[in-house]
Design a protein around this motif. Structure first.
Motif, PDB file in Angstrom:
ATOM      1  N   PRO A 152      91.765  16.931 -56.669  1.00 33.20           N
ATOM      2  CA  PRO A 152      91.498  16.349 -57.993  1.00 33.20           C
ATOM      3  C   PRO A 152      92.681  16.536 -58.949  1.00 33.20           C
ATOM      4  N   PRO A 178      89.629   7.521 -59.604  1.00 31.45           N
ATOM      5  CA  PRO A 178      89.817   6.816 -60.889  1.00 31.45           C
ATOM      6  C   PRO A 178      90.514   7.680 -61.941  1.00 31.45           C
ATOM      7  N   GLU A 179      90.100   8.947 -62.035  1.00 37.93           N
ATOM      8  CA  GLU A 179      90.752   9.821 -63.008  1.00 37.93           C
ATOM      9  C   GLU A 179      92.224  10.037 -62.644  1.00 37.93           C
ATOM     10  N   GLU A 226      88.781   4.684 -52.588  1.00 38.83           N
ATOM     11  CA  GLU A 226      87.789   4.421 -53.637  1.00 38.83           C
ATOM     12  C   GLU A 226      86.487   5.146 -53.388  1.00 38.83           C
ATOM     13  N   GLU A 227      86.301   5.714 -52.196  1.00 41.70           N
ATOM     14  CA  GLU A 227      85.072   6.454 -51.918  1.00 41.70           C
ATOM     15  C   GLU A 227      85.080   7.844 -52.551  1.00 41.70           C
ATOM     16  N   HIS A 228      86.223   8.295 -53.051  1.00 41.87           N
ATOM     17  CA  HIS A 228      86.331   9.616 -53.662  1.00 41.87           C
ATOM     18  C   HIS A 228      86.208   9.492 -55.183  1.00 41.87           C
ATOM     19  N   ASP A 229      85.465  10.405 -55.782  1.00 39.40           N
ATOM     20  CA  ASP A 229      85.218  10.342 -57.228  1.00 39.40           C
ATOM     21  C   ASP A 229      86.439  10.728 -58.047  1.00 39.40           C
ATOM     22  N   ASP A 230      87.410  11.437 -57.438  1.00 36.95           N
ATOM     23  CA  ASP A 230      88.572  11.895 -58.206  1.00 36.95           C
ATOM     24  C   ASP A 230      89.652  10.824 -58.335  1.00 36.95           C
ATOM     25  N   THR A 232      91.807  16.782 -62.488  1.00 39.43           N
ATOM     26  CA  THR A 232      91.084  16.923 -63.752  1.00 39.43           C
ATOM     27  C   THR A 232      91.713  17.958 -64.673  1.00 39.43           C
TER      28      THR A 232
END
Length: 558
Positions: free
Chosen positions: A293, A206-207, A200-204, A295
């Motif tokens: 990621p 949730p996506e 959960e510390e990584h921004d990628d 994205t």
């Protein structure tokens, strides 16, 4: 290379020339996966996708013997931990003191101090899957199948309309056990595994959860190919351990695992034949790693990248071997089941034979015991009969001796002039008349008859006892009482019966002749021999023309 054909060696040399001297084992593995097609092998190595999601050389997993080294923190993380550790202790002490003083002051922890993860409440794959469903609004595909079946089976139209909507997002069917359980399932059932690790510390992350894990095509491929899916957050101890073993450094992270043949040793030590490698047990191997990621469509963990990788590279390369492995395992299971059935039938037959043999042995034993019991019974009966016969012989001998003594006694005793006159008819037809004193007892009368039933040829050796005496307790009766106490009539061997009216006159102790009603004034008596002699005497009487009643009167003799 000695085990390769000339065509295979030529392809290996071409590939090593193109890739500028690649490792020989890696090159052989890549060529073998594409059917020794050099062009496809080159395309596979120089794939245009990012390096993080390319098919890497297989890494064998053997967690029982080798544990991958833990990740080494960076220099910055080490320095920050050293500097902030005293501050962390100080903040803990201040928090404790303020709690004692009941002051509502809150402290925030230092974000750059990251201790080793501790167990979280409701930790494990089950908790992570529930949180994933709540965060993405999707449900596992197994739950959706159960709900759809329940709604279809219902007869209510309202219930059917309350089923799953068409736009429901689906998640792969995650295994809710531990990481080790997932690995054992892959080995036991020869299935491909997909390990999903997030932080959960990584921004990628949730996506990645919203796009990749709920992508319909990606979920369909995982489900159709029966791939074992396991996931977790590295904040949990189990997922953290899996990240260390898989050497995950960037999140989100996906690794595909499966059973593969053990890699052959280097070319210098490789044997000339492949018979030894073909018999080696397959090992669980990391097929590929994907981190980063999701994205864009070409991102390492995007649905398009993973779907293309599975359909074009991983599954065509792995499924044929797994199919052969499952076929071999099924054949082994069938052989094992057949052996078990044969063993069970053999044991059942042996049990029936044992029961039959034991039954026959028991029957023989019972027959032997019964024959032994019958022999023992016959022996006891023979012994009893012999003892009875001997006793009867002794009684006869004793009785015969007494009868000789009775005969000599009355022969030497003069007949009185007055008394009770009695006529006695014997079974032989002879007839005697004698006068007995009225004071004599029935013992004297029976003794007289017994003495004349078998006249002696020699004198008796029985001591002389005078028949005279004071009746009823005369010396003669006193001497005979020990013999008569067991059975008087049996010992005498005969019975006296009055002629008319016919009435038996059995022997009684201490009974005077004058007191017997049938003998008052005299009388006629008939001797009836008891036992086998009775029939003989009756036949003898009939031969002499004796009347129907078996008696003769005094007028007949005259």
């Amino acid at each position: 290379m000695s085990h390769l054909s000339s065509v295979q060696r030529s392809a290996l040399e071409q590939l090593q020339t193109v890739v500028h001297g690649a490792d020989e084992d890696v090159a052989i593995t890549v060529l073998d996966s594409v059917g020794w097609d050099v062009q496809r092998a080159v395309d596979l190595i120089f794939d245009s996708s990012p390096p993080s999601n390319s098919m890497q050389p297989f890494d064998e997993i053997d967690d029982s013997h080798v544990r991958p080294p833990p990740r080494t923190p960076s220099l910055y993380q080490q320095l920050s931990r050293i500097i902030t550790f005293p501050l962390h202790i100080l903040s803990s002490l201040l928090r404790f003191l303020l709690a004692l003083l009941r002051l509502p002051v809150r402290f925030t922890t230092f974000s750059f101090y990251t201790p080793r993860p501790r167990p979280r409440p409701r930790s494990g794959a089950d908790r992570w899957v529930r949180e994933l469903e709540e965060e993405t609004g999707a449900i596992s595909i197994s739950s959706s199948t159960t709900a759809l079946a329940a709604s279809t089976a219902s007869t209510s139209g309202l219930t059917h309309r309350a089923g799953l909507p068409d736009d429901t997002k689906l998640l792969p069917d995650f295994t809710l056990g531990t990481y080790e359980d997932a690995l054992r399932t892959m080995q036991r059932e020869s299935r491909v595994g997909c390990i999903v690790l997030v932080s959960e510390e990584h921004d990628d992350v949730p996506e990645f959860k919203r796009t990749t894990l709920t992508d319909p095509e990606f979920v369909r491929i995982l489900t159709d190919n029966n791939i074992v899916v396991w996931g977790g957050d590295v904040r949990d101890p189990e997922a953290y351990s899996a990240a260390e073993k898989l050497q995950a450094t960037t999140y989100p992270f996906i690794a595909f695992l499966s059973l593969q043949p053990r890699r052959a040793p280097s070319s210098a030590s490789r044997p000339t034949t492949t018979s030894t490698t073909s018999t080696q047990k397959p090992t669980l191997t990391v097929l590929s790693r994907h981190a980063g990621p999701s994205t864009s469509s070409s991102a390492p963990t995007s649905p398009a990248t993973l779907t293309t990788h599975l359909q074009t590279q991983l599954l065509p390369r792995v499924l044929p071997f797994l199919s052969r492995l499952r076929s071999t395992q099924e054949a082994l299971e069938r052989d094992r089941a057949l052996r078990d059935e044969q063993d069970a039938a053999f044991h059942a037959t042996a049990a029936r034979d044992r029961e039959r043999i034991e039954g026959l042995m028991a029957a023989d034993r019972e027959a032997a015991e019964r024959a032994l019991a019958e022999r023992e019974l016959a022996s006891r009966r023979a012994e009893e009969e012999q003892r009875a016969k001997e006793a009867l012989e002794r009684i006869k001998e004793t009785r015969f001796a007494w009868r000789k003594w009775f005969f000599s006694l009355f022969q030497n005793t003069p007949e009185p002039l007055t008394g009770t006159r009695i006529a006695i008819r014997f079974p032989t037809g002879s007839r005697l008349i004698r006068t007995f004193p009225s004071s004599d007892s029935l013992t004297h009368l029976y003794s007289f008859v017994a003495g004349h039933l078998s006249p002696p040829s020699s004198p008796s050796t029985v001591p002389q006892i005078s028949p005279a005496g004071d009746a009823p307790s005369s010396p003669l009766e006193a001497a005979l009482l020990p013999h008569l106490s067991a059975g008087a009539q049996e010992w005498w061997g005969f019975l006296l019966v009055s002629s008319y009216p016919r009435a038996p006159l059995p022997w009684k102790a201490e009974t005077r002749l004058g007191d017997v009603e049938a003998l008052k004034g005299g009388g006629q008596l008939v001797v009836e021999v008891l036992g086998e002699r009775a029939s003989a005497s009756a036949s003898a009487s009939r031969e002499r023309g004796v009347g129907d009643d078996g008696y003769e009167t005094e007028s007949d003799e005259e």
